[in-house]
Design a protein around this motif. Structure first.
Motif, PDB file in Angstrom:
ATOM      1  N   UNK A  82     -18.775 -17.868   8.350  1.00 40.47           N
ATOM      2  CA  UNK A  82     -18.846 -17.520   9.779  1.00 40.47           C
ATOM      3  C   UNK A  82     -20.259 -17.687  10.305  1.00 40.47           C
ATOM      4  N   UNK A  83     -21.260 -17.324   9.481  1.00 36.05           N
ATOM      5  CA  UNK A  83     -22.656 -17.482   9.908  1.00 36.05           C
ATOM      6  C   UNK A  83     -22.943 -18.958  10.149  1.00 36.05           C
ATOM      7  N   UNK A  84     -22.547 -19.820   9.199  1.00 32.45           N
ATOM      8  CA  UNK A  84     -22.792 -21.256   9.319  1.00 32.45           C
ATOM      9  C   UNK A  84     -22.066 -21.837  10.524  1.00 32.45           C
ATOM     10  N   UNK A  85     -20.825 -21.383  10.710  1.00 33.07           N
ATOM     11  CA  UNK A  85     -20.043 -21.853  11.848  1.00 33.07           C
ATOM     12  C   UNK A  85     -20.764 -21.483  13.151  1.00 33.07           C
ATOM     13  N   UNK A  86     -21.288 -20.261  13.201  1.00 32.39           N
ATOM     14  CA  UNK A  86     -22.042 -19.793  14.367  1.00 32.39           C
ATOM     15  C   UNK A  86     -23.283 -20.631  14.607  1.00 32.39           C
ATOM     16  N   UNK A  87     -24.002 -20.929  13.513  1.00 34.99           N
ATOM     17  CA  UNK A  87     -25.223 -21.749  13.639  1.00 34.99           C
ATOM     18  C   UNK A  87     -24.890 -23.154  14.136  1.00 34.99           C
ATOM     19  N   UNK A  88     -23.822 -23.726  13.594  1.00 35.73           N
ATOM     20  CA  UNK A  88     -23.408 -25.083  14.009  1.00 35.73           C
ATOM     21  C   UNK A  88     -23.016 -25.080  15.484  1.00 35.73           C
ATOM     22  N   UNK A  89     -22.201 -24.095  15.882  1.00 34.79           N
ATOM     23  CA  UNK A  89     -21.777 -23.990  17.286  1.00 34.79           C
ATOM     24  C   UNK A  89     -23.001 -23.823  18.185  1.00 34.79           C
ATOM     25  N   UNK A  90     -23.926 -22.968  17.753  1.00 34.75           N
ATOM     26  CA  UNK A  90     -25.167 -22.737  18.519  1.00 34.75           C
ATOM     27  C   UNK A  90     -25.959 -24.021  18.682  1.00 34.75           C
ATOM     28  N   UNK A  91     -26.065 -24.803  17.610  1.00 34.36           N
ATOM     29  CA  UNK A  91     -26.815 -26.065  17.639  1.00 34.36           C
ATOM     30  C   UNK A  91     -26.157 -27.054  18.601  1.00 34.36           C
ATOM     31  N   UNK A  92     -24.822 -27.127  18.559  1.00 35.02           N
ATOM     32  CA  UNK A  92     -24.088 -28.057  19.433  1.00 35.02           C
ATOM     33  C   UNK A  92     -24.293 -27.661  20.902  1.00 35.02           C
ATOM     34  N   UNK A  93     -24.167 -26.378  21.197  1.00 31.33           N
ATOM     35  CA  UNK A  93     -24.351 -25.899  22.580  1.00 31.33           C
ATOM     36  C   UNK A  93     -25.781 -26.196  23.057  1.00 31.33           C
ATOM     37  N   UNK A  94     -26.763 -25.944  22.170  1.00 28.88           N
ATOM     38  CA  UNK A  94     -28.173 -26.218  22.507  1.00 28.88           C
ATOM     39  C   UNK A  94     -28.366 -27.695  22.822  1.00 28.88           C
ATOM     40  N   UNK A  95     -27.787 -28.576  21.989  1.00 31.20           N
ATOM     41  CA  UNK A  95     -27.910 -30.023  22.228  1.00 31.20           C
ATOM     42  C   UNK A  95     -27.315 -30.417  23.571  1.00 31.20           C
ATOM     43  N   UNK A  96     -26.155 -29.856  23.869  1.00 29.84           N
ATOM     44  CA  UNK A  96     -25.491 -30.159  25.152  1.00 29.84           C
ATOM     45  C   UNK A  96     -26.386 -29.716  26.317  1.00 29.84           C
ATOM     46  N   UNK A  97     -26.933 -28.498  26.198  1.00 29.60           N
ATOM     47  CA  UNK A  97     -27.810 -27.979  27.259  1.00 29.60           C
ATOM     48  C   UNK A  97     -29.064 -28.829  27.416  1.00 29.60           C
ATOM     49  N   UNK A  98     -29.657 -29.227  26.283  1.00 25.47           N
ATOM     50  CA  UNK A  98     -30.869 -30.063  26.323  1.00 25.47           C
ATOM     51  C   UNK A  98     -30.553 -31.405  26.981  1.00 25.47           C
ATOM     52  N   UNK A  99     -29.424 -32.019  26.582  1.00 21.00           N
ATOM     53  CA  UNK A  99     -29.025 -33.309  27.163  1.00 21.00           C
ATOM     54  C   UNK A  99     -28.824 -33.180  28.675  1.00 21.00           C
ATOM     55  N   UNK A 100     -28.157 -32.103  29.058  1.00 25.95           N
ATOM     56  CA  UNK A 100     -27.893 -31.848  30.482  1.00 25.95           C
ATOM     57  C   UNK A 100     -29.210 -31.614  31.229  1.00 25.95           C
ATOM     58  N   UNK A 101     -30.080 -30.834  30.614  1.00 25.68           N
ATOM     59  CA  UNK A 101     -31.385 -30.535  31.227  1.00 25.68           C
ATOM     60  C   UNK A 101     -32.207 -31.812  31.387  1.00 25.68           C
TER      61      UNK A 101
END
Length: 196
Positions: free
Chosen positions: A146-165
């Motif tokens: 669950x921790x790893x899944x959370x980290x992966x999800x967090x990384x994906x969301x961050x990438x999306x936000x960075x790309x959008x920004x």
């Protein structure tokens, strides 16, 4: 005195013997031979702690609950063949216990069910055949999952936000440059009209 002690010894021995089995002492303080074979047993009975030989063959045993055999420290011989063992997660305890106590039995103890492992010796069972045992998975593994899944999800969301920004900031930079260019153009226009 010696007779009374040995009588008492035999009485305590027979008291500890499961009703569905026959027990006989193997000599003074030598432990007990417990024969529970061919009794149509569906579960392992509570056994005397000083069991030296245990015969459970030719019954209707399908599994052994974890910990059921842990108190049998003086065990030297075990027979468990000819039982309809169900080889899923719950057989892991018996497999590990036999590996420690009676390795030869692992060859004679064979699975009856499920179908893919029918007639396979317990010794040859692999993790894949025992199935994924969620209940037996250490909680830590699931926590890490669950921790790893959370980290992966967090990384994906961050990438999306960075790309959008980045996309948004490029637009912003273009707009700012365009405004400066227009302003400069107006200023130049005013300057040109003043000079003429």
């Amino acid at each position: 005195g010696g007779l009374a002690v040995s009588l008492l010894f035999h009485m305590t021995q027979s008291e500890a013997c499961p009703p569905s089995c026959t027990c006989r002492p193997l000599g003074e303080n030598e432990g007990v031979h417990v024969d529970c074979s061919s009794r149509k047993l569906t579960q392992v009975p509570v056994l005397p702690v000083n069991t030296r030989r245990l015969y459970l063959q030719n019954n209707s045993l399908t599994s052994v609950p974890p910990g059921a055999l842990d108190s049998l420290y003086s065990l030297e011989e075990v027979k468990m063949f000819d039982n309809p063992w169900h080889c899923d997660c719950h057989i892991v305890y018996l497999k590990l216990w036999l590996e420690d106590v009676s390795a030869p039995s692992l060859e004679t103890v064979r699975c009856a069910t499920p179908a893919p492992v029918r007639m396979k010796p317990l010794r040859q069972l692999t993790g894949n055949e025992l199935g994924i045992c969620k209940r037996l998975l250490p909680i830590k593994c699931l926590e890490f999952f669950w921790r790893d899944l959370g980290l992966i999800a967090g990384a994906i969301i961050t990438l999306i936000l960075v790309a959008w920004a980045l996309k948004f900031s490029k637009k912003l930079v273009c707009q700012i440059n365009l405004q400066q260019y227009r302003r400069r153009g107006r200023l130049l226009g005013r300057y040109a009209s003043k000079t003429h």
